[in-house]
Design a protein around this motif. Structure first.
Motif, PDB file in Angstrom:
ATOM      1  N   VAL A  94       0.837  -1.205   0.000  1.00 32.72           N
ATOM      2  CA  VAL A  94       0.000   0.000   0.000  1.00 32.72           C
ATOM      3  C   VAL A  94       0.871   1.254   0.000  1.00 32.72           C
ATOM      4  O   VAL A  94       0.532   2.252  -0.647  1.00 32.72           O
ATOM      5  N   ARG A  95       2.003   1.216   0.679  1.00 30.41           N
ATOM      6  CA  ARG A  95       2.913   2.377   0.666  1.00 30.41           C
ATOM      7  C   ARG A  95       3.379   2.707  -0.755  1.00 30.41           C
ATOM      8  O   ARG A  95       3.584   3.870  -1.092  1.00 30.41           O
ATOM      9  N   GLN A  96       3.556   1.668  -1.581  1.00 30.29           N
ATOM     10  CA  GLN A  96       3.942   1.902  -2.976  1.00 30.29           C
ATOM     11  C   GLN A  96       2.868   2.718  -3.694  1.00 30.29           C
ATOM     12  O   GLN A  96       3.176   3.581  -4.512  1.00 30.29           O
ATOM     13  N   PHE A  97       1.607   2.443  -3.388  1.00 31.43           N
ATOM     14  CA  PHE A  97       0.512   3.219  -3.964  1.00 31.43           C
ATOM     15  C   PHE A  97       0.564   4.655  -3.440  1.00 31.43           C
ATOM     16  O   PHE A  97       0.377   5.605  -4.201  1.00 31.43           O
ATOM     17  N   GLU A  98       0.789   4.802  -2.137  1.00 32.65           N
ATOM     18  CA  GLU A  98       0.857   6.140  -1.540  1.00 32.65           C
ATOM     19  C   GLU A  98       1.969   6.984  -2.166  1.00 32.65           C
ATOM     20  O   GLU A  98       1.770   8.160  -2.458  1.00 32.65           O
ATOM     21  N   GLU A  99       3.119   6.373  -2.353  1.00 30.84           N
ATOM     22  CA  GLU A  99       4.273   7.097  -2.865  1.00 30.84           C
ATOM     23  C   GLU A  99       4.163   7.423  -4.349  1.00 30.84           C
ATOM     24  O   GLU A  99       4.847   8.312  -4.847  1.00 30.84           O
ATOM     25  N   ASN A 100       3.322   6.680  -5.071  1.00 30.69           N
ATOM     26  CA  ASN A 100       3.191   6.859  -6.520  1.00 30.69           C
ATOM     27  C   ASN A 100       1.742   7.012  -6.936  1.00 30.69           C
ATOM     28  O   ASN A 100       1.338   6.548  -8.000  1.00 30.69           O
ATOM     29  N   ASP A 101       0.942   7.686  -6.120  1.00 26.02           N
ATOM     30  CA  ASP A 101      -0.509   7.727  -6.362  1.00 26.02           C
ATOM     31  C   ASP A 101      -0.884   8.315  -7.714  1.00 26.02           C
ATOM     32  O   ASP A 101      -1.922   7.978  -8.274  1.00 26.02           O
ATOM     33  N   GLU A 102      -0.028   9.152  -8.289  1.00 32.04           N
ATOM     34  CA  GLU A 102      -0.338   9.747  -9.585  1.00 32.04           C
ATOM     35  C   GLU A 102      -0.297   8.720 -10.725  1.00 32.04           C
ATOM     36  O   GLU A 102      -0.810   8.977 -11.814  1.00 32.04           O
ATOM     37  N   LEU A 103       0.278   7.547 -10.477  1.00 29.52           N
ATOM     38  CA  LEU A 103       0.362   6.503 -11.504  1.00 29.52           C
ATOM     39  C   LEU A 103      -0.912   5.671 -11.613  1.00 29.52           C
ATOM     40  O   LEU A 103      -1.067   4.900 -12.557  1.00 29.52           O
ATOM     41  N   TYR A 104      -1.821   5.831 -10.656  1.00 32.05           N
ATOM     42  CA  TYR A 104      -2.989   4.954 -10.578  1.00 32.05           C
ATOM     43  C   TYR A 104      -4.273   5.708 -10.898  1.00 32.05           C
ATOM     44  O   TYR A 104      -4.426   6.874 -10.574  1.00 32.05           O
ATOM     45  N   SER A 105      -5.199   4.985 -11.505  1.00 27.91           N
ATOM     46  CA  SER A 105      -6.490   5.582 -11.846  1.00 27.91           C
ATOM     47  C   SER A 105      -7.613   4.636 -11.429  1.00 27.91           C
ATOM     48  O   SER A 105      -7.378   3.463 -11.127  1.00 27.91           O
ATOM     49  N   TYR A 106      -8.809   5.169 -11.425  1.00 26.63           N
ATOM     50  CA  TYR A 106      -9.981   4.378 -11.070  1.00 26.63           C
ATOM     51  C   TYR A 106     -10.380   3.512 -12.267  1.00 26.63           C
ATOM     52  O   TYR A 106     -10.409   3.983 -13.402  1.00 26.63           O
ATOM     53  N   ASN A 107     -10.698   2.266 -12.007  1.00 23.38           N
ATOM     54  CA  ASN A 107     -11.026   1.307 -13.063  1.00 23.38           C
ATOM     55  C   ASN A 107     -12.533   1.290 -13.330  1.00 23.38           C
ATOM     56  O   ASN A 107     -13.232   0.357 -12.959  1.00 23.38           O
ATOM     57  N   PHE A 108     -13.033   2.324 -13.994  1.00 26.16           N
ATOM     58  CA  PHE A 108     -14.450   2.364 -14.351  1.00 26.16           C
ATOM     59  C   PHE A 108     -14.799   1.224 -15.301  1.00 26.16           C
ATOM     60  O   PHE A 108     -15.878   0.628 -15.205  1.00 26.16           O
ATOM     61  N   LEU A 109     -13.889   0.885 -16.210  1.00 30.66           N
ATOM     62  CA  LEU A 109     -14.121  -0.209 -17.142  1.00 30.66           C
ATOM     63  C   LEU A 109     -14.240  -1.543 -16.399  1.00 30.66           C
ATOM     64  O   LEU A 109     -15.008  -2.425 -16.788  1.00 30.66           O
ATOM     65  N   GLY A 110     -13.493  -1.675 -15.313  1.00 30.50           N
ATOM     66  CA  GLY A 110     -13.545  -2.897 -14.509  1.00 30.50           C
ATOM     67  C   GLY A 110     -14.913  -3.142 -13.895  1.00 30.50           C
ATOM     68  O   GLY A 110     -15.316  -4.293 -13.696  1.00 30.50           O
ATOM     69  N   ILE A 111     -15.636  -2.071 -13.586  1.00 31.43           N
ATOM     70  CA  ILE A 111     -16.996  -2.228 -13.052  1.00 31.43           C
ATOM     71  C   ILE A 111     -17.887  -2.858 -14.111  1.00 31.43           C
ATOM     72  O   ILE A 111     -18.683  -3.746 -13.813  1.00 31.43           O
ATOM     73  N   LEU A 112     -17.732  -2.419 -15.351  1.00 29.92           N
ATOM     74  CA  LEU A 112     -18.456  -3.061 -16.452  1.00 29.92           C
ATOM     75  C   LEU A 112     -18.023  -4.522 -16.577  1.00 29.92           C
ATOM     76  O   LEU A 112     -18.842  -5.395 -16.844  1.00 29.92           O
ATOM     77  N   GLY A 113     -16.737  -4.784 -16.362  1.00 26.41           N
ATOM     78  CA  GLY A 113     -16.227  -6.151 -16.405  1.00 26.41           C
ATOM     79  C   GLY A 113     -16.901  -7.067 -15.400  1.00 26.41           C
ATOM     80  O   GLY A 113     -17.126  -8.245 -15.678  1.00 26.41           O
ATOM     81  N   ILE A 114     -17.240  -6.541 -14.230  1.00 22.05           N
ATOM     82  CA  ILE A 114     -17.965  -7.335 -13.222  1.00 22.05           C
ATOM     83  C   ILE A 114     -19.302  -7.791 -13.809  1.00 22.05           C
ATOM     84  O   ILE A 114     -19.679  -8.962 -13.696  1.00 22.05           O
ATOM     85  N   ILE A 115     -20.004  -6.873 -14.443  1.00 16.89           N
ATOM     86  CA  ILE A 115     -21.313  -7.189 -15.034  1.00 16.89           C
ATOM     87  C   ILE A 115     -21.168  -8.246 -16.123  1.00 16.89           C
ATOM     88  O   ILE A 115     -21.978  -9.168 -16.219  1.00 16.89           O
ATOM     89  N   LEU A 116     -20.094  -8.131 -16.918  1.00 11.18           N
ATOM     90  CA  LEU A 116     -19.879  -9.057 -18.038  1.00 11.18           C
ATOM     91  C   LEU A 116     -19.082 -10.301 -17.646  1.00 11.18           C
ATOM     92  O   LEU A 116     -18.848 -11.174 -18.481  1.00 11.18           O
ATOM     93  N   ASN A 117     -18.641 -10.360 -16.387  1.00 11.95           N
ATOM     94  CA  ASN A 117     -17.789 -11.442 -15.889  1.00 11.95           C
ATOM     95  C   ASN A 117     -16.503 -11.557 -16.718  1.00 11.95           C
ATOM     96  O   ASN A 117     -16.081 -12.649 -17.104  1.00 11.95           O
ATOM     97  N   MET A 118     -15.906 -10.404 -17.014  1.00 17.13           N
ATOM     98  CA  MET A 118     -14.667 -10.325 -17.782  1.00 17.13           C
ATOM     99  C   MET A 118     -13.720  -9.353 -17.089  1.00 17.13           C
ATOM    100  O   MET A 118     -14.151  -8.307 -16.618  1.00 17.13           O
TER     101      MET A 118
END
Length: 193
Positions: A94-118
């Motif tokens: 988790v510290r790696q995420f804290e130190e490099n938070d600008e590299l990460y984004s929210y996975n909106f497409l992944g939410i659609l993936g839950i619906i499609l099971n992909m």
């Protein structure tokens, strides 16, 4: 394995447009997942909105359960016993995420993936329960028998590795923590409401 350290999962239903939309689909009581490294929820991490007024601007966040979207949230809080080594691996991840938070984004497409099971989404993008599951997997703990990219808050809620310690208003939990701190209560009893 000596299991003597607790990690916490906060499942909540914060008052946001995204969680309301997800709730319309899931019909689950909790549609947001966070990981915490202390029982008072001072160190709470997840993927969510980075700006209080712009829901589509999301990514890795250290959450404040005392304000904003959490003020009137309902929740379920679970604990998981892990070894100190596992705890440290998870905390370091988790510290790696804290130190490099600008590299990460929210996975909106992944939410659609839950619906499609992909499994959908780009590298370094996560949604809340995907992130929580990834942290546990990095520590060597498989909470659910599925990929992190398909894990939902409801999957975490039904995990047998977790112990429910509280269910109810997040405000009530905050008050219980304050009471414990002010009265020097050392161990937390189960506060299931």
């Amino acid at each position: 394995m000596n299991k003597d350290t607790q990690i916490y999962i906060l499942l909540s239903n914060p008052r946001t447009i995204v969680t309301k939309m997800i709730g319309l689909y899931t019909r689950a009581p909790y549609n947001h997942a966070s990981i915490a490294f202390d029982s008072e929820l001072r160190e709470v991490y997840s993927f969510g909105r980075k700006h209080p007024l712009i829901p589509v601007f999301g990514g890795f966040v250290k959450e404040n359960i005392h304000s904003g979207v959490f003020e009137k949230a309902t929740c379920a809080i679970y604990s998981c016993s892990v070894s100190k080594e596992t705890y440290e691996r998870m905390r370091t991840y988790v510290r790696q995420f804290e130190e490099n938070d600008e590299l990460y984004s929210y996975n909106f497409l992944g939410i659609l993936g839950i619906i499609l099971n992909m499994e959908l989404g780009k590298e370094n993008s996560y949604f809340c329960s995907q992130f929580v599951s990834s942290v546990f997997k990095q520590g060597g703990v498989d909470l659910v028998n599925k990929s992190a990219a398909l894990t939902t808050p409801a999957d975490l809620q039904s995990c047998t590795h977790l112990e429910l310690i509280f269910r109810g208003s997040l405000e009530t939990y905050r008050q219980l923590c304050c009471y414990r701190r002010n009265n020097s209560v050392q161990q937390h009893p189960s506060y299931v409401v």
